[in-house]
Design an enzyme around this catalytic site. Structure first.
Site, PDB file in Angstrom:
ATOM      1  N   ASP A 156       0.847  -1.193   0.000  1.00  0.00           N
ATOM      2  CA  ASP A 156       0.000   0.000   0.000  1.00  0.00           C
ATOM      3  C   ASP A 156       0.888   1.250   0.000  1.00  0.00           C
ATOM      4  O   ASP A 156       2.107   1.153  -0.168  1.00  0.00           O
ATOM      5  CB  ASP A 156      -0.948  -0.013   1.200  1.00  0.00           C
ATOM      6  CG  ASP A 156      -0.236   0.015   2.548  1.00  0.00           C
ATOM      7  OD1 ASP A 156       0.975   0.324   2.600  1.00  0.00           O
ATOM      8  OD2 ASP A 156      -0.896  -0.277   3.559  1.00  0.00           O
ATOM      9  N   MET A 157       0.294   2.409   0.207  1.00  0.00           N
ATOM     10  CA  MET A 157       1.046   3.664   0.173  1.00  0.00           C
ATOM     11  C   MET A 157       2.104   3.731   1.274  1.00  0.00           C
ATOM     12  O   MET A 157       3.072   4.472   1.153  1.00  0.00           O
ATOM     13  CB  MET A 157       0.093   4.853   0.282  1.00  0.00           C
ATOM     14  CG  MET A 157      -0.749   5.047  -0.970  1.00  0.00           C
ATOM     15  SD  MET A 157      -1.878   6.448  -0.868  1.00  0.00           S
ATOM     16  CE  MET A 157      -0.737   7.794  -0.694  1.00  0.00           C
TER      17      MET A 157
END
Length: 129
Positions: free
Chosen positions: A15-16
């Site tokens: 994810d980020m």
């Protein structure tokens, strides 16, 4: 019965924040169950086409214990048993360096393609004891 599947974390899994996105653990354990079924000699396409039977996940209990990151080498460890004539239960750990970072208990049932409960195939019941 224990099954082991190695998994490498790719960029697309993260994810980020640079850690494995939570839903991807479910993909990892699904892959492990699919490989286990194949290694047991069960052909799910044949089961569906010839016997009209499929496996359906009806419950997942999951605990996230530590994050995995890009390029981590993981291993999915699966223990499994028949819980009843229709239920197949899997205890699955995702491990890094032998330490569990994700744990799930998955219950699958055998069903007809019409959606009715069915007994696990005799071949599988015999293997699971």
């Amino acid at each position: 019965m224990t099954h082991r599947l190695p998994v490498r974390v790719y960029y697309e899994d993260t994810d980020m924040g640079g850690i494995v996105y939570y839903a991807n653990y479910l993909k990892y354990i699904e892959r492990a169950r699919s490989e286990l079924v194949e290694e047991m000699g069960l052909n799910q396409n044949k089961m569906k086409d010839e016997d009209g039977l499929v496996f359906v996940v009806v419950r997942v209990e999951a605990d996230y214990k530590a994050p995995a990151r890009l390029d981590d080498r993981l291993e999915v460890v699966t223990e499994h048993h028949a819980a009843s004539a229709t239920r197949w239960v899997f205890d699955q750990d995702v491990q890094r360096d032998g330490k569990t970072i994700f744990r799930a208990k998955v219950t699958a049932v055998c069903m007809t393609v019409e959606g009715k409960p069915a007994r696990l195939p005799a071949e599988l019941r015999a293997r699971l004891g």
